[in-house]
Scaffold this motif. Structure first.
Motif, mmCIF file in Angstrom:
data_model
loop_
_atom_site.group_PDB
_atom_site.id
_atom_site.type_symbol
_atom_site.label_atom_id
_atom_site.label_comp_id
_atom_site.label_asym_id
_atom_site.label_seq_id
_atom_site.Cartn_x
_atom_site.Cartn_y
_atom_site.Cartn_z
ATOM 1 N N UNK A 154 -29.375 48.888 13.718
ATOM 2 C CA UNK A 154 -29.700 47.583 14.327
ATOM 3 C C UNK A 154 -31.156 47.219 14.005
ATOM 4 N N UNK A 155 -32.036 48.215 14.057
ATOM 5 C CA UNK A 155 -33.448 47.977 13.711
ATOM 6 C C UNK A 155 -33.597 47.492 12.287
ATOM 7 N N UNK A 156 -32.848 48.111 11.382
ATOM 8 C CA UNK A 156 -32.893 47.689 9.974
ATOM 9 C C UNK A 156 -32.369 46.263 9.805
ATOM 10 N N UNK A 157 -31.327 45.966 10.553
ATOM 11 C CA UNK A 157 -30.732 44.627 10.507
ATOM 12 C C UNK A 157 -31.766 43.576 10.936
ATOM 13 N N UNK A 193 -21.834 55.138 5.847
ATOM 14 C CA UNK A 193 -21.206 54.489 4.692
ATOM 15 C C UNK A 193 -21.208 52.975 4.840
ATOM 16 N N UNK A 194 -20.887 52.545 6.052
ATOM 17 C CA UNK A 194 -20.866 51.096 6.290
ATOM 18 C C UNK A 194 -22.276 50.500 6.320
ATOM 19 N N UNK A 195 -23.241 51.355 6.717
ATOM 20 C CA UNK A 195 -24.620 50.849 6.812
ATOM 21 C C UNK A 195 -25.320 50.806 5.456
ATOM 22 N N UNK A 196 -24.670 51.333 4.425
ATOM 23 C CA UNK A 196 -25.295 51.368 3.089
ATOM 24 C C UNK A 196 -25.746 49.995 2.573
ATOM 25 N N UNK A 197 -24.922 48.928 2.722
ATOM 26 C CA UNK A 197 -25.412 47.616 2.253
ATOM 27 C C UNK A 197 -26.702 47.182 2.952
ATOM 28 N N UNK A 198 -26.813 47.525 4.247
ATOM 29 C CA UNK A 198 -28.033 47.155 4.986
ATOM 30 C C UNK A 198 -29.219 47.954 4.459
ATOM 31 N N UNK A 199 -29.015 49.239 4.203
ATOM 32 C CA UNK A 199 -30.093 50.063 3.627
ATOM 33 C C UNK A 199 -30.515 49.509 2.265
ATOM 34 N N UNK A 200 -29.491 49.176 1.468
ATOM 35 C CA UNK A 200 -29.777 48.659 0.117
ATOM 36 C C UNK A 200 -30.564 47.358 0.201
ATOM 37 N N UNK A 201 -30.188 46.520 1.154
ATOM 38 C CA UNK A 201 -30.895 45.231 1.297
ATOM 39 C C UNK A 201 -32.342 45.457 1.711
ATOM 40 N N UNK A 202 -32.563 46.413 2.624
ATOM 41 C CA UNK A 202 -33.940 46.709 3.057
ATOM 42 C C UNK A 202 -34.758 47.234 1.874
ATOM 43 N N UNK A 203 -34.145 48.122 1.112
ATOM 44 C CA UNK A 203 -34.840 48.665 -0.064
ATOM 45 C C UNK A 203 -35.188 47.560 -1.060
ATOM 46 N N UNK A 204 -34.254 46.650 -1.253
ATOM 47 C CA UNK A 204 -34.477 45.541 -2.186
ATOM 48 C C UNK A 204 -35.647 44.676 -1.729
ATOM 49 N N UNK A 205 -35.681 44.412 -0.421
ATOM 50 C CA UNK A 205 -36.782 43.595 0.125
ATOM 51 C C UNK A 205 -38.110 44.301 -0.088
ATOM 52 N N UNK A 206 -38.124 45.617 0.162
ATOM 53 C CA UNK A 206 -39.373 46.381 -0.014
ATOM 54 C C UNK A 206 -39.818 46.347 -1.476
ATOM 55 N N UNK A 207 -38.862 46.503 -2.383
ATOM 56 C CA UNK A 207 -39.187 46.477 -3.814
ATOM 57 C C UNK A 207 -39.728 45.108 -4.217
ATOM 58 N N UNK A 208 -39.129 44.063 -3.662
ATOM 59 C CA UNK A 208 -39.590 42.708 -3.987
ATOM 60 C C UNK A 208 -40.979 42.437 -3.425
ATOM 61 N N UNK A 209 -41.262 43.066 -2.300
ATOM 62 C CA UNK A 209 -42.580 42.855 -1.679
ATOM 63 C C UNK A 209 -43.688 43.520 -2.481
ATOM 64 N N UNK A 210 -43.344 44.639 -3.123
ATOM 65 C CA UNK A 210 -44.369 45.359 -3.890
ATOM 66 C C UNK A 210 -44.733 44.569 -5.143
ATOM 67 N N UNK A 211 -46.011 44.536 -5.512
ATOM 68 C CA UNK A 211 -46.418 43.757 -6.687
ATOM 69 C C UNK A 211 -45.941 44.414 -7.991
#
Lengths: 203, 128
Positions: free
Chosen positions: A38-41, B110-128
């Motif tokens: 939820x925090x990540x979301x 397993x279901x949370x993987x897309x959320x993890x991937x999205x967070x990682x993508x955002x972090x990568x985009x934030x980095x210069x």
């Protein structure tokens, strides 16, 4: 400003959503897992618009830079200025030509003038306010020959009427020059010294 | 006051389960299982309202509905895994209960993987 307002509103909604979701979580083992998710979301929901906002400006700058190099842009601007000068000169020339015809026609209306040729000089000031302002008018007129076209009429006595008018029609060279000068100056709003009128003698 | 009905019913079932556990422990287990499913079905209808509220909030926040759907699925898996594990524990099978919980955790991750991937993508985009 509108983007920031939307961003703040979205963050409030997402935090509310996260709080409600946390209330639904089971009380035991899996709770910790779910709290992290939820925090990540919430995190991703807040960061996504921020990243989009941050990434938008460099993209725009890049597009502008790609449109053309600085040298090309300056060349285009110079071409535009040249074109503007040419158009301005053309329009002034056309305006001057029409004005010269009008002044010549005005001069021909004065009695004793058979032909007239006018040359107009405009103000050299390039500003928009000075466009079309007459600086000087040079007028060359031909005096009409005093050849009798019709048989001399008998003397007519007129009891009323202006004596000056009669004099105008029968006045000398200087009077014709003055009359033309006055007419042109008054009609075009010029000072008399701006209008130069000279005679061109007939053969 | 549905909660009063549920609590009253739960008390009756508990008394029966205690009585049955002495002579027929398998029946007591089935009784507890049946009660759990009944409560789950009763509460499921109310969950629809809550989920609709979540959907409205998600639309208002202009969040991708995929994330909410994933979260709700994760929530469902967590509840079902907890429910199953608890039944197993009630039956005295702690090992099976822990396995059920582990399976639940893996499925949640397993279901949370897309959320993890999205967070990682955002972090990568934030980095210069």
């Amino acid at each position: 400003m509108e983007t920031i307002r939307l961003l703040v509103r979205n963050i409030v909604f997402v935090i509310l959503l996260g709080a409600f979701l946390e209330m639904l979580l089971p009380l035991r083992e899996t709770r910790r897992f779910l709290e992290v998710i939820v925090g990540l979301f919430v995190l991703i929901t807040i960061l996504n618009p921020l990243v989009a906002l941050l990434r938008q400006e460099p993209l725009l700058g890049f597009e502008i830079q790609e449109t053309g190099s600085k040298g090309q842009l300056e060349a285009i601007l110079d071409q535009g200025k040249d074109l503007q000068k040419v158009q301005s000169a053309q329009s002034r020339a056309a305006y001057g030509e029409q004005l010269e015809k009008q002044i010549a026609a005005l001069a021909r209306m004065v009695s004793g003038v058979s032909q007239a040729k006018a040359a107009v000089q405009f103000s050299t000031d390039p500003s928009l306010e000075a466009a079309g302002v007459i600086e000087r008018v040079d007028l060359v007129i031909k005096k009409a020959e005093q050849e009798p076209i019709v048989e001399p009429v008998e003397k007519v006595e007129v009891s009323t009427g202006s004596v000056e008018q009669v004099e105008q029609f029968t006045g000398g060279d200087q009077e014709i020059l003055d009359q033309v000068q006055e007419n042109v100056a008054s009609l075009f709003g010029l000072r008399p010294e701006q209008v130069s009128v000279t005679f061109e003698k007939l053969r | 006051m549905e909660i009063m009905n549920i609590v009253g019913f739960a008390l009756v079932v508990t008394v029966f389960a205690v009585l049955l556990r002495e002579g027929r422990p398998e029946m007591a287990l089935l009784l507890a299982l049946g009660f759990g499913i009944l409560v789950f079905i009763l509460v499921l209808g109310k969950m629809g309202t809550i989920i609709n509220l979540f959907r409205d909030l998600t639309r208002s926040a202009r969040v991708d509905e995929l994330y909410l759907t994933t979260l709700l699925k994760i929530l469902g898996i967590a509840y079902i895994a907890e429910f199953g594990a608890q039944i197993c524990r009630d039956a005295g099978e702690g090992t099976i209960a822990s396995k059920v919980e582990m399976a639940g955790k893996v499925l949640i991750l397993l279901l949370a993987l897309p959320i993890f991937a999205a967070v990682l993508e955002v972090v990568v985009r934030l980095l210069p």
